[in-house]
Write an enzyme that holds these catalytic residues in place. Structure first.
Site, PDB file in Angstrom:
ATOM      1  N   PHE A  55      64.830   6.423 -34.842  1.00 17.11           N
ATOM      2  CA  PHE A  55      63.897   7.508 -34.969  1.00 17.11           C
ATOM      3  C   PHE A  55      62.668   7.196 -34.040  1.00 17.11           C
ATOM      4  CE2 PHE A  55      62.798  10.228 -38.776  1.00 17.11           C
ATOM      5  CZ  PHE A  55      63.981  10.860 -38.991  1.00 17.11           C
ATOM      6  N   GLN A  84      48.843  14.190 -39.693  1.00 17.87           N
ATOM      7  CA  GLN A  84      49.952  14.221 -38.585  1.00 17.87           C
ATOM      8  C   GLN A  84      50.338  15.531 -38.499  1.00 17.87           C
ATOM      9  OE1 GLN A  84      53.762  12.373 -39.559  1.00 17.87           O
ATOM     10  NE2 GLN A  84      53.190  11.204 -37.983  1.00 17.87           N
ATOM     11  N   HIS A 131      53.664  17.466 -37.191  1.00 17.95           N
ATOM     12  CA  HIS A 131      54.980  17.200 -36.671  1.00 17.95           C
ATOM     13  C   HIS A 131      54.985  18.017 -35.095  1.00 17.95           C
ATOM     14  CE1 HIS A 131      59.149  16.727 -36.920  1.00 17.95           C
ATOM     15  NE2 HIS A 131      59.069  15.648 -37.796  1.00 17.95           N
ATOM     16  N   LEU A 139      59.930  22.776 -41.591  1.00 18.12           N
ATOM     17  CA  LEU A 139      60.452  21.506 -40.483  1.00 18.12           C
ATOM     18  C   LEU A 139      61.590  21.403 -40.031  1.00 18.12           C
ATOM     19  CD1 LEU A 139      59.612  18.344 -39.867  1.00 18.12           C
ATOM     20  CD2 LEU A 139      60.690  17.737 -42.110  1.00 18.12           C
ATOM     21  N   GLU A 175      62.902  15.211 -37.324  1.00 20.33           N
ATOM     22  CA  GLU A 175      62.717  14.341 -36.090  1.00 20.33           C
ATOM     23  C   GLU A 175      64.281  13.734 -35.908  1.00 20.33           C
ATOM     24  OE1 GLU A 175      59.697  11.618 -35.994  1.00 20.33           O
ATOM     25  OE2 GLU A 175      60.611   9.933 -35.183  1.00 20.33           O
ATOM     26  N   ARG A 181      55.032  10.727 -33.121  1.00 20.54           N
ATOM     27  CA  ARG A 181      54.868  11.866 -33.469  1.00 20.54           C
ATOM     28  C   ARG A 181      53.650  12.687 -32.661  1.00 20.54           C
ATOM     29  NH1 ARG A 181      57.076  12.316 -39.737  1.00 20.54           N
ATOM     30  NH2 ARG A 181      59.313  12.486 -39.128  1.00 20.54           N
ATOM     31  N   HIS A 230      51.705  18.317 -40.730  1.00 21.32           N
ATOM     32  CA  HIS A 230      52.849  18.021 -41.385  1.00 21.32           C
ATOM     33  C   HIS A 230      52.821  16.857 -42.601  1.00 21.32           C
ATOM     34  CE1 HIS A 230      57.050  16.565 -42.259  1.00 21.32           C
ATOM     35  NE2 HIS A 230      56.960  15.473 -41.831  1.00 21.32           N
ATOM     36  N   ARG A 287      51.637   8.017 -38.826  1.00 22.15           N
ATOM     37  CA  ARG A 287      52.698   7.350 -39.378  1.00 22.15           C
ATOM     38  C   ARG A 287      53.968   7.655 -38.737  1.00 22.15           C
ATOM     39  NH1 ARG A 287      56.920   9.987 -42.148  1.00 22.15           N
ATOM     40  NH2 ARG A 287      55.791  11.935 -42.371  1.00 22.15           N
TER      41      ARG A 287
END
Lengths: 244, 568
Positions: free
Chosen positions: B118, B231, B233, B243, B246, B277, B345, B380
């Site tokens: 990730f 955040q 995304h 969404l 990721e 991100r 996000h 994050r």
């Protein structure tokens, strides 16, 4: 190109707190972009035209299971149904069948959750847990895949003809959930755990006419789980086999 | 009518359910949820949950310390390192615990829990269940709560938190089905109410993610922290903003511009699509702003290309993504690239809590996205939000248990009753003639937030946003709700929540206006570098006597990771 068209929405209105008033269809005319979903239109109607309209919604992406309803005679999630998919500019919305209406498109899901809880919808083990994960092969994992995908939207429950005549029937979602655990290589429930569904209110009540499969927005096949549970019960009775 | 529970948990997502499961054997626990718990937004998380299990053949030497370092670096050094350490240590335990409770994780050939790479992580440590990880985790915890017999109040909404002299006495709740306003007394109250995505017009979040829990706590005098850190995304489907996990990039997906170029090589050549991100979102927005995006009637976009992964991998690892694309934009990612844009996000900020989920107010706790511990700091990492919910739901249950064991806790029924009467007046006051509908105010507010408090920020725009929010607050005084019936009145619910959303938006914009540096997801065009000398600190907002926010700051806890330049 995205164009706007005028649509007519006929939405069932009813309030259980005013039982003397009969249910009726209220008509709303609204100009919408053809890419909009039924949920998108419902939100606009409530915001812009009629703040008294009640319906449930949350994720607007077909994962939370809030907005199952009858759309032009067919059960589906309002959030994943585009208004342009119908041949006509009139769309009729009704609440899920086989439930009591609370208000408008909102139904009382209590019986659905009761059935869900009754089948013990959780992993049951008798052996001690290992320090790390309980091993499971990807092949074993994939066996439960389709039943894991259930979002508990109750579309199947609304479509089931058995529930229409017998409200005490466990229903497709609860039985599919039971199969999800009975099939899980980590689950150790005894064969007797299936006794609770070994009757006409359980797996033997199903007409096997596949309405639940047709209604499921997530390609779960509850009828398959019911047939499989029946086989397990027969094998257990004839050969004393465990449930796996 | 007044209800009582030893512990009152507000929110039926992962954090709330985990806390309830941890406490219900010993205490009388009540769990309130605005929706049926299984509809909570945790369900929508796709990609995975981080834990240094070291199952991946390419990550056999992974450790929780390395997970901590990635988390701290990803946070642009604003995370409290003691809390991040605790979360990463606990990660391993909670993932195994969820597995033992039945969570159907995807598996490696040796039968262990599968892990994928990730963004921003040095090791492939994201445990997953195809691309439905939130769905399986929430189902597992809900199943566990059914097994434990947790008392749930579905479709109950909190409208006020009742505090007095630094002590929490419970809440005033609203039973949506019956339309009743009910005070609930409790020795301990935990908010696990989720994030504030819906104060933005473009958001991946569910409609229920209004952030009202944070606003309710703030209105009741609880300090809130780091609200400016929002955040964005990198990959949300254009039009609907749903969404696109990721994991699409974790499994090897490319981002390409209108020339078919993998443009990330110009921004972060080493990490490419798997940079954190904040960085990927800014890169995508820059491509679009500089004219290298593609055009669609729904807006400008960048391609997320999965085609080279092949049908088999897409069907096995990203089936949910494929279904969403088919359902919502009529595209099959096996055959065509997915049109995406960055959008709101996740809420890094929230109720100011410590690593024990405690707040400034005795008996009041926060956990999950509504809380700011802070483990995510300014940005994050993907896979750390599901982790935070479960770890801090669990730790909240420990802290509440200790609190209830330690002596007498007095709660004041009279205070609850008088607050109930106030709230009744307020609710009935909303049902009247007025010129403003809740949705018009919210639409203007959320458009302000998306256009003026977005990925790239600057002083003049933030000042304008603050003016717009002030104007929206003024308009709220004239808001009205159509139906006098209280039951199943969603418009009323929207109107009540809107008041809290206005405060949430205000504190985000104010924090962003004051913070004259760029850190993580907060990027100021007029102050485009991190400034540790002046700004290595948390922003605290607390409501003042006049109802306006009073801003102060709080030290960042640094243990062994000294701030350094954040390079990938």
């Amino acid at each position: 190109m995205i164009t706007a068209s005028e649509y007519t929405f006929k939405i069932l209105r009813y309030d259980a707190k005013e039982p003397e008033a009969e249910p009726f269809f209220e008509t709303y005319r609204i100009k919408v972009l053809t890419g909009l979903t039924v949920l998108g239109v419902l939100l606009r109607i409530r915001d812009e035209i009629d703040g008294t309209l009640s319906f449930r919604s949350s994720c607007r992406s077909a994962v939370c299971g809030s907005c199952a309803m009858v759309i032009n005679g067919k059960i589906d999630l309002a959030c994943r149904t585009q208004v342009a998919t119908f041949g006509s500019n009139t769309i009729v919305l009704e609440p899920l069948p086989n439930f009591e209406i609370i208000k408008d498109l909102v139904v009382d899901m209590t019986p659905f959750w009761n059935m869900y809880e009754k089948i013990k919808p959780y992993l049951i083990r008798t052996s001690a847990d290992p320090e790390k994960e309980i091993e499971q092969s990807e092949e074993e994992r994939s066996r439960i895949d389709q039943f894991v995908n259930c979002i508990l939207c109750a579309s199947c429950y609304g479509a089931c003809p058995v529930l229409a005549r017998d409200p005490e029937y466990a229903g497709p979602a609860a039985l599919a959930k039971l199969e999800r655990f009975a099939l899980d290589s980590r689950d150790e429930r005894p064969a007797s755990a299936l006794d609770a569904v070994n009757d006409e209110k359980g797996v033997w009540g199903c007409d096997t006419i596949l309405r639940c499969i047709e209604a499921c927005p997530k390609d779960v096949r509850p009828t398959d789980s019911i047939v499989s549970l029946r086989k397990k019960l027969i094998k257990h009775k004839l050969f004393g086999k465990g449930i796996r | 009518m007044m209800l009582y529970h030893d512990v009152l948990i507000v929110g039926g997502g992962l954090a709330g359910l985990r806390a309830a499961v941890g406490l219900c054997d010993k205490y009388d626990v009540g769990l309130l949820s605005k929706v049926y718990p299984i509809r909570s937004h945790s369900i929508a998380a796709q990609g995975g949950i981080n834990a240094a299990l070291a199952n991946n053949p390419n990550g056999k030497d992974d450790t929780w310390e390395k997970h901590t370092f990635d988390t701290v670096k990803g946070s642009d050094y604003l995370a409290d390192q003691d809390a991040a350490e605790l979360m990463c240590q606990e990660a391993i335990k909670v993932v195994y615990e969820m597995e033992h409770w039945g969570c159907p994780f995807s598996r490696f050939p040796d039968g262990s829990i599968a892990q994928r790479p990730f963004g921003g992580a040095g090791y492939p440590r994201t445990c997953f269940s195809t691309d439905l990880t939130g769905h399986v985790l929430l189902n597992t915890l809900y199943e566990r709560s059914v097994f434990k017999g947790v008392k749930v109040y579905p479709e109950w909404f909190v409208i006020a938190l009742v505090n007095d002299g630094g002590q929490c006495h419970g809440v005033i709740a609203f039973d949506l089905k019956n339309g009743e306003i009910v005070p609930i007394r409790a020795k301990a109250t935990l908010f696990a109410t989720g994030g504030y995505g819906r104060v933005y017009f473009y958001s991946t979040n569910a409609l229920i993610n209004t952030g009202s829990g944070i606003g309710i706590a703030y209105k009741a005098g609880v300090p809130i922290k780091d609200m400016e850190f929002v955040q964005f995304h990198p990959t949300a489907l254009i039009g609907t903003n749903i969404l696109m996990t990721e994991a699409c990039r974790g499994e090897g997906g490319y981002l390409t511009n209108k020339d078919g170029e993998r443009f990330m090589k110009r921004y972060v050549p080493n990490a490419m699509e798997l940079a954190p991100r904040d960085i990927v979102s800014r890169s995508i927005q820059t491509e679009i702003d500089e004219g290298r995006g593609l055009e669609h009637p729904l807006g400008k976009y960048i391609n997320l290309d999965l085609r080279h992964l092949g049908a088999e991998k897409i069907l096995a690892r990203l089936p949910g993504i494929r279904n969403i694309c088919l359902d919502f934009i009529g595209i099959d990612p096996i055959l065509e690239p997915i049109p995406i844009m960055p959008c709101q996000h996740y809420s890094m900020g929230g109720i100011d809590t410590n690593e024990r989920c405690e707040t400034d107010v005795k008996g009041f706790y926060g956990a999950g996205e509504c809380a700011c511990v802070s483990v995510h700091g300014a940005n994050r990492l993907g896979g750390n939000s599901l982790l935070e919910t479960i770890v801090f739901g669990k730790l909240a249950s420990f802290a509440i248990d200790e609190y209830l064991q330690n002596g007498e806790i007095k709660t004041d029924e009279g205070l609850l009753m008088s607050r109930k009467e106030e709230m009744e007046k307020k609710i009935h006051g909303l049902i009247r003639e007025g010129k403003e509908k809740p949705y018009t105010i919210l639409a203007d507010l959320s458009k302000t937030m998306s256009s003026l408090v977005g990925i790239f920020r600057k002083k003049e725009e933030l000042a304008q946003a603050l003016k717009n929010i002030e104007a929206a607050k003024e308009r709220y005084r004239h808001v009205h709700v159509s139906s006098p019936k209280l039951h199943m009145n969603h418009e009323l619910l929207n109107a009540v929540e809107l008041e809290y959303m206005l405060d949430v938006a205000h504190t985000i914009a104010l924090g962003a206006h004051l913070r004259e540096e760029s850190r993580g997801a907060h990027f100021r065009r007029d102050f485009n570098a991190r400034n540790d000398t002046d700004w290595l600190k948390h922003t605290i907002a607390k409501i003042g006597k006049d109802g306006e926010p009073v801003i102060s700051s709080k030290k960042v806890m640094i243990t062994k990771y000294q701030p350094m330049e954040r390079k990938y």
